[in-house]
Design an enzyme around this catalytic site. Structure first.
Site, PDB file in Angstrom:
ATOM      1  N   SER A 178       0.820  -1.223   0.000  1.00 45.60           N
ATOM      2  CA  SER A 178       0.000   0.000   0.000  1.00 45.60           C
ATOM      3  C   SER A 178       0.849   1.266   0.000  1.00 45.60           C
ATOM      4  O   SER A 178       1.823   1.382   0.744  1.00 45.60           O
ATOM      5  CB  SER A 178      -0.906   0.011   1.234  1.00 45.60           C
ATOM      6  N   SER A 218      -0.598   4.088   0.762  1.00 48.92           N
ATOM      7  CA  SER A 218      -1.287   5.012   1.660  1.00 48.92           C
ATOM      8  C   SER A 218      -0.423   5.480   2.832  1.00 48.92           C
ATOM      9  O   SER A 218      -0.461   6.666   3.179  1.00 48.92           O
ATOM     10  CB  SER A 218      -2.588   4.384   2.163  1.00 48.92           C
ATOM     11  N   LYS A 277     -14.106  -3.528   1.861  1.00 48.37           N
ATOM     12  CA  LYS A 277     -14.892  -2.289   1.797  1.00 48.37           C
ATOM     13  C   LYS A 277     -16.383  -2.525   2.052  1.00 48.37           C
ATOM     14  O   LYS A 277     -17.049  -1.667   2.622  1.00 48.37           O
ATOM     15  CB  LYS A 277     -14.705  -1.613   0.438  1.00 48.37           C
ATOM     16  N   ALA A 290     -15.579  -0.886  -8.380  1.00 49.09           N
ATOM     17  CA  ALA A 290     -14.796   0.321  -8.695  1.00 49.09           C
ATOM     18  C   ALA A 290     -15.689   1.373  -9.345  1.00 49.09           C
ATOM     19  O   ALA A 290     -15.615   2.567  -9.022  1.00 49.09           O
ATOM     20  CB  ALA A 290     -13.629  -0.037  -9.608  1.00 49.09           C
ATOM     21  N   ASN A 315     -20.707  -2.728 -20.017  1.00 48.95           N
ATOM     22  CA  ASN A 315     -20.078  -3.879 -19.363  1.00 48.95           C
ATOM     23  C   ASN A 315     -20.272  -5.132 -20.196  1.00 48.95           C
ATOM     24  O   ASN A 315     -21.243  -5.259 -20.930  1.00 48.95           O
ATOM     25  CB  ASN A 315     -20.686  -4.094 -17.970  1.00 48.95           C
ATOM     26  N   GLU A 352     -26.206  -7.241 -17.783  1.00 51.46           N
ATOM     27  CA  GLU A 352     -27.158  -7.213 -16.662  1.00 51.46           C
ATOM     28  C   GLU A 352     -26.565  -6.477 -15.461  1.00 51.46           C
ATOM     29  O   GLU A 352     -27.284  -5.778 -14.734  1.00 51.46           O
ATOM     30  CB  GLU A 352     -27.545  -8.645 -16.219  1.00 51.46           C
ATOM     31  N   MET A 410      -8.659   4.236 -14.304  1.00 52.30           N
ATOM     32  CA  MET A 410      -8.528   4.164 -12.847  1.00 52.30           C
ATOM     33  C   MET A 410      -7.263   3.405 -12.446  1.00 52.30           C
ATOM     34  O   MET A 410      -6.883   3.392 -11.289  1.00 52.30           O
ATOM     35  CB  MET A 410      -9.762   3.491 -12.235  1.00 52.30           C
ATOM     36  N   TYR A 443      -3.098   2.803 -12.742  1.00 57.39           N
ATOM     37  CA  TYR A 443      -1.937   3.637 -13.011  1.00 57.39           C
ATOM     38  C   TYR A 443      -0.714   2.738 -13.104  1.00 57.39           C
ATOM     39  O   TYR A 443      -0.718   1.599 -12.643  1.00 57.39           O
ATOM     40  CB  TYR A 443      -1.746   4.707 -11.933  1.00 57.39           C
ATOM     41  N   GLY A 469      -4.742   6.822 -13.082  1.00 51.76           N
ATOM     42  CA  GLY A 469      -5.418   7.030 -11.796  1.00 51.76           C
ATOM     43  C   GLY A 469      -4.524   7.345 -10.612  1.00 51.76           C
ATOM     44  O   GLY A 469      -4.990   7.267  -9.463  1.00 51.76           O
TER      45      GLY A 469
HETATM   46  P1  ATR Z   1     -14.226  -4.360  -8.798  1.00 51.15           P
HETATM   47  O1  ATR Z   1     -15.282  -4.600  -7.767  1.00 51.15           O
HETATM   48  O2  ATR Z   1     -12.897  -4.084  -8.208  1.00 51.15           O
HETATM   49  O3  ATR Z   1     -14.653  -3.371  -9.822  1.00 51.15           O
HETATM   50  P2  ATR Z   1     -15.084  -6.689 -10.135  1.00 51.15           P
HETATM   51  O4  ATR Z   1     -16.374  -6.628  -9.396  1.00 51.15           O
HETATM   52  O5  ATR Z   1     -14.399  -8.013 -10.300  1.00 51.15           O
HETATM   53  O6  ATR Z   1     -13.996  -5.757  -9.517  1.00 51.15           O
HETATM   54  O7  ATR Z   1     -15.367  -6.014 -11.575  1.00 51.15           O
HETATM   55  C1  ATR Z   1     -14.436  -6.056 -12.588  1.00 51.15           C
HETATM   56  C2  ATR Z   1     -15.043  -5.381 -13.811  1.00 51.15           C
HETATM   57  O8  ATR Z   1     -14.126  -5.464 -14.889  1.00 51.15           O
HETATM   58  C3  ATR Z   1     -16.332  -6.024 -14.288  1.00 51.15           C
HETATM   59  O9  ATR Z   1     -17.150  -5.026 -14.808  1.00 51.15           O
HETATM   60  C4  ATR Z   1     -15.835  -6.960 -15.392  1.00 51.15           C
HETATM   61  O10 ATR Z   1     -16.806  -7.276 -16.361  1.00 51.15           O
HETATM   62  P3  ATR Z   1     -17.871  -8.460 -16.072  1.00 51.15           P
HETATM   63  O11 ATR Z   1     -18.832  -7.909 -15.076  1.00 51.15           O
HETATM   64  O12 ATR Z   1     -18.509  -8.719 -17.374  1.00 51.15           O
HETATM   65  O13 ATR Z   1     -17.080  -9.611 -15.542  1.00 51.15           O
HETATM   66  C5  ATR Z   1     -14.769  -6.097 -16.000  1.00 51.15           C
HETATM   67  N1  ATR Z   1     -13.761  -6.868 -16.747  1.00 51.15           N
HETATM   68  C6  ATR Z   1     -12.830  -7.694 -16.240  1.00 51.15           C
HETATM   69  N2  ATR Z   1     -12.041  -8.197 -17.224  1.00 51.15           N
HETATM   70  C7  ATR Z   1     -12.502  -7.658 -18.389  1.00 51.15           C
HETATM   71  C8  ATR Z   1     -12.124  -7.768 -19.762  1.00 51.15           C
HETATM   72  N3  ATR Z   1     -11.095  -8.547 -20.136  1.00 51.15           N
HETATM   73  N4  ATR Z   1     -12.808  -7.068 -20.691  1.00 51.15           N
HETATM   74  C9  ATR Z   1     -13.841  -6.267 -20.326  1.00 51.15           C
HETATM   75  N5  ATR Z   1     -14.248  -6.128 -19.036  1.00 51.15           N
HETATM   76  C10 ATR Z   1     -13.597  -6.809 -18.080  1.00 51.15           C
END
Ligand code: ATR
Length: 319
Positions: free
Chosen positions: A19, A21, A72, A138, A158, A162, A223, A225, A247
């Site tokens: 971290s 922070s 969180k 996020a 996304n 859904e 988001m 970096y 980010g």
């Molecule tokens: P966090 O809570 O940290 O945002 P998460 O809930 O695992 O992590 O969400 C990751 C996000 O990145 C999701 O929106 C995921 O899409 P899905 O909901 O369809 O799984 C998206 N994501 C991860 N890998 C991806 C990829 N290769 N291409 C497009 N979207 C991706």
């Protein structure tokens, strides 16, 4: 002359060793002459460990803490009072304890992103067409502060549509917000595109149409970096973005807001962002031999790391 006693703060998560922070808050404390300590604490992910650790810290007189992955949501459930932005975010990253022994929770992630864009980069979100990529925690964490800036519209795209639809419904009373698949983005353009997916952690990119950025006008924000351009920033610059930012500033701005909530003093963020940038640059030029021993066996190339998520990969090189 009496030395003021220190007020104690923590950042908790699992993993936590990397971290930034503690570094950021130490810089804020120095700059504002606040007598605080701020330490990382690793918490086991077994049932109840988080609650026990927080209650023990409060009982010892701790003043507050930051919470990161994967706690969180647990923090959200634990605190007695939540700010409206934390309520909507479904997650708490900043906890404080008042003199009556009550805990409060806030989420400073979204305001961190908005301040980085508006204050540090001079980019207003007002009346802009904004596209958010991803529908996980996020993105949920930043939606309310973004909508408060009164953009023209906010579209959440996304892979799993859904999830984007569910998220859009949660915020529908705050502005023009809708959900989309990546395919349905064809033919549309957005003034600002914000990447909140974890795709870069796998070295991937969300499947965006090639002409989605209005040439020489569109902004992109990741988001994540990294010392080097993230895959999304690289893509944005190759597809006509006039400006593409990562980010790092968001990380520092969310910390500054937490510091302000605890201490009532607003630190200057710019010098701390500059220090972190310098450290990222230094990490690029460091040879494996000059890395500290705890990094032996870790690839000597900084990985793209996502704000709030970078601990998850456990592979980033930290300082
Ligand atoms: P966090 O809570 O940290 O945002 P998460 O809930 O695992 O992590 O969400 C990751 C996000 O990145 C999701 O929106 C995921 O899409 P899905 O909901 O369809 O799984 C998206 N994501 C991860 N890998 C991806 C990829 N290769 N291409 C497009 N979207 C991706």
């Amino acid at each position: 002359m009496n030395t003021p006693s220190l007020d104690h703060y923590l950042v908790v998560g699992n993993p936590i060793a990397h971290s930034k922070s503690p570094f950021i808050h130490a810089e804020f404390a120095k700059q504002t002459q606040q007598a605080i300590s701020y330490e990382p604490l690793l918490i086991e992910t077994n049932n109840g460990a988080f609650t026990q650790a927080i209650q023990a810290f409060q009982a010892q007189g701790g003043k507050g803490l930051n919470v990161t992955v994967p706690f969180k949501q647990e923090a959200w459930a634990l605190v007695k009072q939540r700010s409206t932005r934390a309520e909507r975010a479904g997650a708490v990253n900043t906890i404080g304890f008042d003199n009556q022994g009550n805990s409060w929770g806030d989420n400073t992630d979204g305001i961190g992103l908005v301040r980085d864009l508006t204050k540090n980069h001079g980019k207003s979100l007002n009346n802009q067409r904004i596209l958010l990529l991803g529908a996980g925690g996020a993105v949920r964490g930043v939606l309310e502060p973004i909508l408060q800036e009164k953009p023209a519209c906010c579209v959440i795209a996304n892979r799993t549509v859904e999830k984007a639809q569910t998220l859009a419904r949660l915020f529908t009373d705050l502005g023009d917000i809708s959900a989309s698949s990546y395919t349905d983005l064809a033919g549309q353009q957005f003034d600002i595109i914000i990447n909140g997916t974890s795709a870069s952690l796998q070295g991937e990119l969300p499947p965006l149409p090639d002409d989605i950025i209005p040439l020489k006008r569109g902004w992109c924000y990741d988001m994540m970096y990294s010392a080097q351009r993230t895959p999304f920033i690289q893509w944005a610059l190759e597809h006509g973005a006039i400006c593409a930012r990562d980010g790092l500033g968001m990380l520092v701005e969310q910390a500054a807001e937490a510091f302000y909530l605890w201490r009532g003093v607003r630190p200057e963020t710019e010098p701390v962002i500059e220090l972190l940038k310098q450290r990222l640059r230094d990490s690029l030029s460091a040879s494996p031999q000059t890395l500290p021993p705890e990094y032996s066996g870790i690839e000597n190339r900084p990985e793209p790391t996502r704000f709030g998520d970078w601990e998850k990969s456990g592979r980033c090189i930290d300082f």
